[in-house]
Design a protein around this motif. Structure first.
Motif, PDB file in Angstrom:
ATOM      1  N   LEU A  74      -3.429  -4.751  -6.762  1.00 40.65           N
ATOM      2  CA  LEU A  74      -4.775  -4.249  -7.012  1.00 40.65           C
ATOM      3  C   LEU A  74      -5.543  -5.283  -7.838  1.00 40.65           C
ATOM      4  CD1 LEU A  74      -6.263  -1.681  -6.192  1.00 40.65           C
ATOM      5  CD2 LEU A  74      -5.620  -0.694  -8.382  1.00 40.65           C
ATOM      6  N   PRO A  75      -6.477  -6.018  -7.187  1.00 42.01           N
ATOM      7  CA  PRO A  75      -7.280  -6.997  -7.919  1.00 42.01           C
ATOM      8  C   PRO A  75      -8.270  -6.301  -8.855  1.00 42.01           C
ATOM      9  CG  PRO A  75      -7.374  -7.387  -5.538  1.00 42.01           C
ATOM     10  CD  PRO A  75      -6.741  -6.047  -5.760  1.00 42.01           C
ATOM     11  N   SER A  76      -8.674  -6.994  -9.911  1.00 44.01           N
ATOM     12  CA  SER A  76      -9.717  -6.484 -10.796  1.00 44.01           C
ATOM     13  C   SER A  76     -10.948  -6.152  -9.960  1.00 44.01           C
ATOM     14  CB  SER A  76     -10.061  -7.533 -11.850  1.00 44.01           C
ATOM     15  OG  SER A  76     -11.093  -7.063 -12.682  1.00 44.01           O
ATOM     16  N   GLY A  77     -11.596  -5.045 -10.301  1.00 42.92           N
ATOM     17  CA  GLY A  77     -12.770  -4.606  -9.557  1.00 42.92           C
ATOM     18  C   GLY A  77     -12.441  -3.680  -8.407  1.00 42.92           C
ATOM     19  N   SER A  78     -11.158  -3.486  -8.120  1.00 39.48           N
ATOM     20  CA  SER A  78     -10.711  -2.601  -7.041  1.00 39.48           C
ATOM     21  C   SER A  78     -10.050  -1.374  -7.643  1.00 39.48           C
ATOM     22  CB  SER A  78      -9.684  -3.300  -6.152  1.00 39.48           C
ATOM     23  OG  SER A  78     -10.228  -4.455  -5.586  1.00 39.48           O
ATOM     24  N   VAL A  79      -9.994  -0.318  -6.860  1.00 43.46           N
ATOM     25  CA  VAL A  79      -9.273   0.886  -7.277  1.00 43.46           C
ATOM     26  C   VAL A  79      -8.373   1.347  -6.139  1.00 43.46           C
ATOM     27  CG1 VAL A  79     -11.110   1.651  -8.843  1.00 43.46           C
ATOM     28  CG2 VAL A  79     -11.033   2.551  -6.501  1.00 43.46           C
ATOM     29  N   SER A  80      -7.347   2.077  -6.507  1.00 38.03           N
ATOM     30  CA  SER A  80      -6.565   2.846  -5.550  1.00 38.03           C
ATOM     31  C   SER A  80      -7.242   4.205  -5.526  1.00 38.03           C
ATOM     32  CB  SER A  80      -5.113   2.960  -6.015  1.00 38.03           C
ATOM     33  OG  SER A  80      -4.424   3.919  -5.253  1.00 38.03           O
ATOM     34  N   LYS A  81      -7.875   4.543  -4.416  1.00 40.86           N
ATOM     35  CA  LYS A  81      -8.672   5.773  -4.328  1.00 40.86           C
ATOM     36  C   LYS A  81      -7.801   7.018  -4.456  1.00 40.86           C
ATOM     37  CE  LYS A  81     -12.036   3.493  -1.400  1.00 40.86           C
ATOM     38  NZ  LYS A  81     -12.585   3.413  -0.044  1.00 40.86           N
ATOM     39  N   LEU A  82      -8.442   8.082  -4.954  1.00 38.61           N
ATOM     40  CA  LEU A  82      -7.726   9.350  -5.099  1.00 38.61           C
ATOM     41  C   LEU A  82      -7.149   9.796  -3.760  1.00 38.61           C
ATOM     42  CD1 LEU A  82     -10.161  11.296  -7.442  1.00 38.61           C
ATOM     43  CD2 LEU A  82      -7.846  10.518  -8.000  1.00 38.61           C
ATOM     44  N   HIS A  83      -5.894  10.157  -3.798  1.00 36.43           N
ATOM     45  CA  HIS A  83      -5.191  10.613  -2.605  1.00 36.43           C
ATOM     46  C   HIS A  83      -4.010  11.455  -3.059  1.00 36.43           C
ATOM     47  CE1 HIS A  83      -3.064   6.980  -3.869  1.00 36.43           C
ATOM     48  NE2 HIS A  83      -2.015   7.423  -3.196  1.00 36.43           N
ATOM     49  N   ARG A  84      -3.335  12.063  -2.101  1.00 34.46           N
ATOM     50  CA  ARG A  84      -2.102  12.772  -2.436  1.00 34.46           C
ATOM     51  C   ARG A  84      -1.158  12.737  -1.248  1.00 34.46           C
ATOM     52  NH1 ARG A  84      -3.745  19.126  -3.059  1.00 34.46           N
ATOM     53  NH2 ARG A  84      -4.462  19.448  -0.944  1.00 34.46           N
TER      54      ARG A  84
END
Length: 182
Positions: free
Chosen positions: A56-66
């Motif tokens: 995960l690079p700076s400025g990126s997110v792992s989006k909410l998921h399940r």
């Protein structure tokens, strides 16, 4: 320390639908769990366990998921990463995985099944409760490299990406967090 581009090449990483980059590094097909023997939230047969590298690079997110399985996050390199969970009762839990054990960071952390969760490089935010962003950082030099192990194994058919408006209706008190992670 490697750059994001170097790590993408060295680990054969490709874009992940939730954000960041990944490569499946392990799939244990020695035992296949049949859908009919699993709880109803599992949609397909699956291996007993899977693992990925996740960058995960700076400025990126792992989006909410399940997902319907437990997911163990392992810290490998780079900056610490915050794993944010939203439980059905609206409780938020944030866990920082990283190398600084004295500061309370964890080398590994497990997210329980069917919990909404996402992640972000910890240094990208100044205030995580209101999602106040820090000054932009070089996204090629600043990153978090982690691994994720899922058991029973991960299958994309069971992956549920969080929808911003739907989650805001369920958790209106978390609108800023949901907006940042969707």
């Amino acid at each position: 320390m490697s750059s994001v581009k170097e790590l993408q090449e060295l680990l054969s990483l490709t874009p992940h639908p939730e954000g960041g980059f990944f490569c499946e590094s392990f799939r244990d097909d020695s035992v296949i769990l049949r859908k009919e023997t699993l709880p109803s939230q599992f949609k397909v047969d699956r291996p007993v366990s899977t693992a990925i590298y996740f960058l995960l690079p700076s400025g990126s997110v792992s989006k909410l998921h399940r997902i319907p399985s437990s997911e163990v996050w392992h810290f490998y390199a780079g900056d610490p990463l915050t794993v944010l969970e939203i439980h059905d009762n609206g409780e938020v839990k944030q866990t920082v995985i990283g190398p600084d054990l004295a500061a309370g960071q964890k080398l590994q952390y497990t997210v329980q099944p069917m919990v909404w969760f996402g992640a972000f490089p910890t240094k990208d935010l100044i205030d995580t409760t209101k999602c106040v962003k820090a000054s932009p950082r070089d996204s090629d030099k600043n990153f978090s490299l982690v691994g994720c192990t899922v058991a029973p194994g991960f299958e994309f058919q069971d992956f549920v990406m969080g929808e911003s408006e739907e989650l805001k209706k369920l958790f209106p008190h978390l609108a800023d967090v949901i907006e940042y992670l969707t």
